[in-house]
Design a protein around this motif. Sequence first.
Motif, short mmCIF file in Angstrom:
data_model
loop_
_atom_site.label_atom_id
_atom_site.label_comp_id
_atom_site.label_asym_id
_atom_site.label_seq_id
_atom_site.Cartn_x
_atom_site.Cartn_y
_atom_site.Cartn_z
N TYR A 118 -83.35 -32.30 -61.52
CA TYR A 118 -82.38 -31.81 -60.54
C TYR A 118 -80.98 -31.76 -61.15
N PRO A 119 -80.76 -30.88 -62.13
CA PRO A 119 -79.47 -30.86 -62.82
C PRO A 119 -78.33 -30.49 -61.88
N LEU A 120 -77.26 -31.27 -61.94
CA LEU A 120 -76.13 -31.06 -61.04
C LEU A 120 -75.35 -29.79 -61.34
N ASN A 121 -75.25 -29.42 -62.59
CA ASN A 121 -74.34 -28.35 -62.96
C ASN A 121 -75.01 -27.13 -63.58
N PHE A 122 -76.34 -27.15 -63.67
CA PHE A 122 -77.00 -26.05 -64.34
C PHE A 122 -78.02 -25.39 -63.42
N SER A 123 -79.21 -25.11 -63.90
CA SER A 123 -80.18 -24.38 -63.11
C SER A 123 -81.05 -25.32 -62.30
N GLY A 124 -81.85 -24.75 -61.42
CA GLY A 124 -82.81 -25.56 -60.68
C GLY A 124 -82.39 -25.86 -59.27
N ARG A 125 -83.22 -26.68 -58.61
CA ARG A 125 -83.06 -27.00 -57.21
C ARG A 125 -81.71 -27.64 -56.90
N GLN A 126 -81.17 -28.40 -57.89
CA GLN A 126 -79.92 -29.11 -57.64
C GLN A 126 -78.75 -28.18 -57.41
N ARG A 127 -78.87 -26.90 -57.73
CA ARG A 127 -77.80 -25.95 -57.43
C ARG A 127 -77.42 -26.00 -55.94
N ALA A 128 -78.38 -26.28 -55.09
CA ALA A 128 -78.09 -26.33 -53.65
C ALA A 128 -77.24 -27.53 -53.27
N LEU A 129 -77.15 -28.53 -54.18
CA LEU A 129 -76.44 -29.76 -53.84
C LEU A 129 -75.05 -29.82 -54.46
N CYS A 130 -74.76 -28.96 -55.40
CA CYS A 130 -73.50 -29.08 -56.13
C CYS A 130 -72.88 -27.71 -56.33
N CYS A 131 -71.81 -27.69 -57.10
CA CYS A 131 -71.07 -26.43 -57.28
C CYS A 131 -70.69 -26.28 -58.74
N ARG A 146 -81.32 -54.23 -59.79
CA ARG A 146 -82.18 -53.43 -60.66
C ARG A 146 -81.84 -51.96 -60.46
N PRO A 147 -80.71 -51.49 -61.02
CA PRO A 147 -80.42 -50.06 -60.92
C PRO A 147 -81.44 -49.25 -61.70
N LEU A 148 -81.41 -47.94 -61.50
CA LEU A 148 -82.30 -47.08 -62.26
C LEU A 148 -82.00 -47.20 -63.75
N THR A 149 -83.03 -47.11 -64.55
CA THR A 149 -82.84 -47.17 -66.00
C THR A 149 -82.25 -45.84 -66.49
N GLN A 150 -81.74 -45.85 -67.72
CA GLN A 150 -81.22 -44.60 -68.28
C GLN A 150 -82.31 -43.55 -68.37
N ALA A 151 -83.52 -43.95 -68.69
CA ALA A 151 -84.63 -43.01 -68.77
C ALA A 151 -84.91 -42.39 -67.40
N GLN A 152 -84.84 -43.20 -66.35
CA GLN A 152 -85.06 -42.68 -64.99
C GLN A 152 -83.93 -41.74 -64.58
N VAL A 153 -82.69 -42.09 -64.95
CA VAL A 153 -81.55 -41.21 -64.66
C VAL A 153 -81.71 -39.90 -65.41
N ASP A 154 -82.07 -39.98 -66.69
CA ASP A 154 -82.25 -38.76 -67.49
C ASP A 154 -83.34 -37.86 -66.90
N ASP A 155 -84.41 -38.48 -66.41
CA ASP A 155 -85.49 -37.71 -65.80
C ASP A 155 -85.01 -36.99 -64.54
N LEU A 156 -84.25 -37.69 -63.69
CA LEU A 156 -83.71 -37.06 -62.48
C LEU A 156 -82.77 -35.92 -62.82
N GLN A 157 -81.91 -36.14 -63.82
CA GLN A 157 -80.97 -35.09 -64.19
C GLN A 157 -81.68 -33.88 -64.78
N LYS A 158 -82.82 -34.12 -65.42
CA LYS A 158 -83.62 -33.00 -65.94
C LYS A 158 -84.30 -32.25 -64.80
#
Length: 221
Positions: free
Chosen positions: A208-221, A194-206
């Motif tokens: 903690y965006p990997l490539n844009f603004s927000g907290r996820q900036r600390a995790l990526c480049c 039971r992987p995460l659903t696309q809706a759950q993935v979209d929510d996480l990306q919103k």
Amino acid sequence: MTEAALREKVARLGKSMFDRGLMFGSPGNISVRLADGWLMTPTGTSLGALDPARLAKIDAAGQLVGGDPPTKEAFLHPVVYDRRARAGAVVHLHSTHSVAVSCLCGVDHSNVLPPLTAYYVMRVGTLPLIPYFAPGDIDLARAVGELASRHHAVLLANHGPVVAGKTLDDAVYATEELEETAKLFLALRGMATRPLTQAQVDDLQKRYPLNFSGRQRALCC
């Protein structure tokens, strides 16, 4: 952070990954960006036995200006830094479970691992598979470069992951998350999952965006 502190950190985290079984022997390499070039782990040296003073120092022109000769896979690192201006470190391992996944038939080459956990989505996102190239083949660098502007982590077929991070800590954490997710994927193979659903993935990306603004900036480049 000073160059001396970065050298110590590379050696400390290299030993930590080696001691925890993410690496074995002398394969695998780490680099960190400096203002005037990079530090890289030396060729033929175990990540568990790095001497901070002997790390290779490479200038902006790609020339060795100090320390031992760099890893034979040094050509992989500059192409990632060139495509990712905010990358401060690159980690390349031959970690067992990630390599095992890279050898499987039938995986999605555009995104090898399913979103099994939230932290995989937050730290890795998508993981494309790069076709096999012999070690040292310059075409491997070209293939990595083609994807590095859109992905901070890639998996080399029959070889292992290459992961960039804003800092060395970020790159190591993402590499560890990738390896643990590969381990989970193999452990669950053949079972109903039971992987995460696309809706759950979209929510996480919103959130903690990997490539844009927000907290996820600390995790990526």
